[in-house]
Design a protein around this motif. Structure first.
Motif, PDB file in Angstrom:
ATOM      1  N   ILE A  21      90.237  -2.956 -34.420  1.00  0.00           N
ATOM      2  CA  ILE A  21      90.681  -4.322 -34.935  1.00  0.00           C
ATOM      3  C   ILE A  21      91.392  -4.082 -36.252  1.00  0.00           C
ATOM      4  CG2 ILE A  21      89.530  -6.358 -36.333  1.00  0.00           C
ATOM      5  CD1 ILE A  21      87.266  -5.880 -34.348  1.00  0.00           C
ATOM      6  N   PRO A  22      92.696  -4.743 -36.584  1.00  0.00           N
ATOM      7  CA  PRO A  22      93.243  -4.519 -37.654  1.00  0.00           C
ATOM      8  C   PRO A  22      92.388  -4.698 -38.774  1.00  0.00           C
ATOM      9  CG  PRO A  22      94.303  -6.323 -36.501  1.00  0.00           C
ATOM     10  CD  PRO A  22      93.018  -5.713 -35.633  1.00  0.00           C
ATOM     11  N   GLN A  24      92.671  -6.017 -41.837  1.00  0.00           N
ATOM     12  CA  GLN A  24      92.785  -7.346 -42.519  1.00  0.00           C
ATOM     13  C   GLN A  24      93.552  -8.232 -41.805  1.00  0.00           C
ATOM     14  OE1 GLN A  24      91.394  -8.394 -45.281  1.00  0.00           O
ATOM     15  NE2 GLN A  24      90.643  -6.364 -46.058  1.00  0.00           N
ATOM     16  N   HIS A  63      78.171  -9.043 -38.686  1.00  0.00           N
ATOM     17  CA  HIS A  63      76.758  -8.921 -38.072  1.00  0.00           C
ATOM     18  C   HIS A  63      76.662  -7.362 -37.326  1.00  0.00           C
ATOM     19  CE1 HIS A  63      79.504  -9.641 -34.534  1.00  0.00           C
ATOM     20  NE2 HIS A  63      78.279  -9.804 -33.625  1.00  0.00           N
ATOM     21  N   ARG A  91      87.306  -3.980 -49.302  1.00  0.00           N
ATOM     22  CA  ARG A  91      86.977  -4.933 -48.305  1.00  0.00           C
ATOM     23  C   ARG A  91      86.015  -4.291 -47.365  1.00  0.00           C
ATOM     24  NH1 ARG A  91      89.925  -9.550 -47.741  1.00  0.00           N
ATOM     25  NH2 ARG A  91      91.213  -9.943 -49.852  1.00  0.00           N
ATOM     26  N   GLN A 101      85.429 -12.289 -45.301  1.00  0.00           N
ATOM     27  CA  GLN A 101      86.407 -13.304 -45.580  1.00  0.00           C
ATOM     28  C   GLN A 101      87.641 -13.116 -45.056  1.00  0.00           C
ATOM     29  OE1 GLN A 101      86.193 -13.245 -50.136  1.00  0.00           O
ATOM     30  NE2 GLN A 101      88.412 -13.243 -49.674  1.00  0.00           N
ATOM     31  N   SER A 102      88.466 -13.951 -44.303  1.00  0.00           N
ATOM     32  CA  SER A 102      89.522 -13.692 -43.830  1.00  0.00           C
ATOM     33  C   SER A 102      90.377 -15.009 -43.723  1.00  0.00           C
ATOM     34  CB  SER A 102      89.715 -13.255 -42.331  1.00  0.00           C
ATOM     35  OG  SER A 102      89.022 -11.923 -42.268  1.00  0.00           O
ATOM     36  N   ASP A 120      90.831 -11.012 -37.570  1.00  0.00           N
ATOM     37  CA  ASP A 120      90.390  -9.424 -37.906  1.00  0.00           C
ATOM     38  C   ASP A 120      88.937  -9.438 -37.449  1.00  0.00           C
ATOM     39  OD1 ASP A 120      89.981 -10.694 -40.226  1.00  0.00           O
ATOM     40  OD2 ASP A 120      90.206  -8.998 -41.540  1.00  0.00           O
ATOM     41  N   THR A 125      81.088 -12.983 -33.916  1.00  0.00           N
ATOM     42  CA  THR A 125      81.019 -13.014 -35.276  1.00  0.00           C
ATOM     43  C   THR A 125      80.302 -14.205 -35.752  1.00  0.00           C
ATOM     44  OG1 THR A 125      82.598 -11.460 -35.759  1.00  0.00           O
ATOM     45  CG2 THR A 125      81.964 -12.795 -37.571  1.00  0.00           C
TER      46      THR A 125
HETATM   47  N1  SAM Z   1      89.280  -9.821 -43.990  1.00  0.00           N
HETATM   48  C1  SAM Z   1      87.756  -9.524 -43.960  1.00  0.00           C
HETATM   49  C2  SAM Z   1      87.436  -9.011 -45.537  1.00  0.00           C
HETATM   50  O1  SAM Z   1      88.108  -8.711 -46.227  1.00  0.00           O
HETATM   51  O2  SAM Z   1      86.259  -9.217 -45.844  1.00  0.00           O
HETATM   52  C3  SAM Z   1      87.497  -8.061 -43.027  1.00  0.00           C
HETATM   53  C4  SAM Z   1      88.162  -6.941 -43.612  1.00  0.00           C
HETATM   54  S1  SAM Z   1      87.160  -5.523 -43.052  1.00  0.00           S
HETATM   55  C5  SAM Z   1      87.923  -4.191 -43.647  1.00  0.00           C
HETATM   56  C6  SAM Z   1      87.975  -5.746 -41.190  1.00  0.00           C
HETATM   57  C7  SAM Z   1      87.112  -4.858 -40.156  1.00  0.00           C
HETATM   58  O3  SAM Z   1      85.888  -5.387 -40.072  1.00  0.00           O
HETATM   59  C8  SAM Z   1      87.531  -4.915 -39.042  1.00  0.00           C
HETATM   60  O4  SAM Z   1      88.736  -3.919 -38.689  1.00  0.00           O
HETATM   61  C9  SAM Z   1      86.467  -4.654 -37.916  1.00  0.00           C
HETATM   62  O5  SAM Z   1      86.569  -3.226 -37.610  1.00  0.00           O
HETATM   63  C10 SAM Z   1      85.370  -4.935 -38.973  1.00  0.00           C
HETATM   64  N2  SAM Z   1      84.648  -6.216 -38.309  1.00  0.00           N
HETATM   65  C11 SAM Z   1      85.212  -7.444 -37.999  1.00  0.00           C
HETATM   66  N3  SAM Z   1      84.311  -8.203 -37.567  1.00  0.00           N
HETATM   67  C12 SAM Z   1      82.826  -7.674 -37.711  1.00  0.00           C
HETATM   68  C13 SAM Z   1      81.644  -8.010 -37.706  1.00  0.00           C
HETATM   69  N4  SAM Z   1      81.365  -9.171 -37.022  1.00  0.00           N
HETATM   70  N5  SAM Z   1      80.728  -7.053 -37.664  1.00  0.00           N
HETATM   71  C14 SAM Z   1      81.178  -5.923 -38.146  1.00  0.00           C
HETATM   72  N6  SAM Z   1      82.315  -5.372 -38.620  1.00  0.00           N
HETATM   73  C15 SAM Z   1      83.357  -6.302 -38.270  1.00  0.00           C
END
Ligand code: SAM
Length: 231
Positions: A21-22, A24, A63, A91, A101-102, A120, A125
């Motif tokens: 998953i990217p 951001q 989660h 983040r 938050q996205s 992302d 979720t």
């Molecule tokens: N944009 C958001 C933020 O800044 O809060 C997420 C940033 S976080 C660094 C992005 C990563 O969160 C993704 O690459 C993925 O691996 C992870 N991710 C996404 N959804 C998730 C979830 N429901 N539970 C755990 N990890 C998650």
């Protein structure tokens, strides 16, 4: 009154596991999902007016990264995974209260469903709130972040012929821009920075109902090997 939060909906996402998953939103515009709202938010009233908005903030729970003991320092992948900084300067997913938050693109609004892209977030979720992106307030001229100055550098993604045919076929079946999704996500190089990829090592991740497998024929290049039904 004690604080209490509960999901207003759950995201059905193209991403079936955390890996690939990217890091951001907006980095993979072909990453799509549908936010399914729960009652009483699913009648259309709560999203009335949202069709006038191009992007929304999603506030959600990581989660699959919840922990009992809060971390004070984390090692963000951005810094190669070997340098630690305070949790609040990153983040990182491991954080007090597990809140993410996205900003994501809002493609379509229906009663009870929001069609989103550039996400992302993992499938399933829990989403706590939705807020419209407000360009004049949320885009700050002159802002900087010296830990994450710009989007990560992209690496080249190549395809084995059969893998590209498989991706095109499955993309048509799903009605999704699957080739673009795979290219956009793998170009971010999901591998942990500390791991030197040997050409014989296979990597894989789940997108939609598929397993995508790839390797690194040489450093800095990914080659997609197969796109097959998830086992
Ligand atoms: N944009 C958001 C933020 O800044 O809060 C997420 C940033 S976080 C660094 C992005 C990563 O969160 C993704 O690459 C993925 O691996 C992870 N991710 C996404 N959804 C998730 C979830 N429901 N539970 C755990 N990890 C998650």
């Amino acid at each position: 009154m004690p604080y209490s939060v509960s999901p207003i909906g759950f995201l059905r996402s193209c991403f079936k596991e955390k890996f690939a998953i990217p890091r951001q939103p907006q980095l993979a515009p072909a990453a799509r999902g549908v936010l399914e709202l729960l009652a009483p938010f699913d009648t259309g009233e709560a999203v009335q007016g949202l069709e006038q908005v191009s992007h929304v903030w999603l506030l959600f729970v990581f989660h699959q990264a919840l922990e009992d003991k809060p971390r004070l320092k984390v090692r963000p992948p951005r810094l190669g995974g070997n340098q630690s900084v305070g949790v609040f300067s990153t983040r990182a997913t491991h954080r007090p209260n597990g809140l993410g938050q996205s900003v994501v693109k809002l493609d379509k609004v229906e009663a009870g469903k929001l069609w989103l892209s550039g996400i992302d977030l993992l499938d399933g979720t829990p989403v706590l709130d939705i807020k419209p992106y407000v360009p004049y307030a949320d885009s700050v001229a002159g802002a900087y972040n010296r830990i994450a100055e710009s989007a990560p550098a992209l690496i080249e993604v190549r395809w084995q012929d059969e893998a590209l045919s498989q991706a095109r076929r499955h993309g048509l079946r799903l009605g999704e821009p699957l080739v673009e999704l795979i290219e956009q996500c793998l170009a971010q190089d999901p591998r942990p920075a500390y791991q030197v990829p040997r050409p014989e090592r296979r990597y894989g991740a789940g997108f939609w109902d598929l397993d995508v497998r790839w390797h690194y024929p040489q450093p800095g290049i990914i080659c997609v090997l197969e796109v097959i039904a998830a086992s």
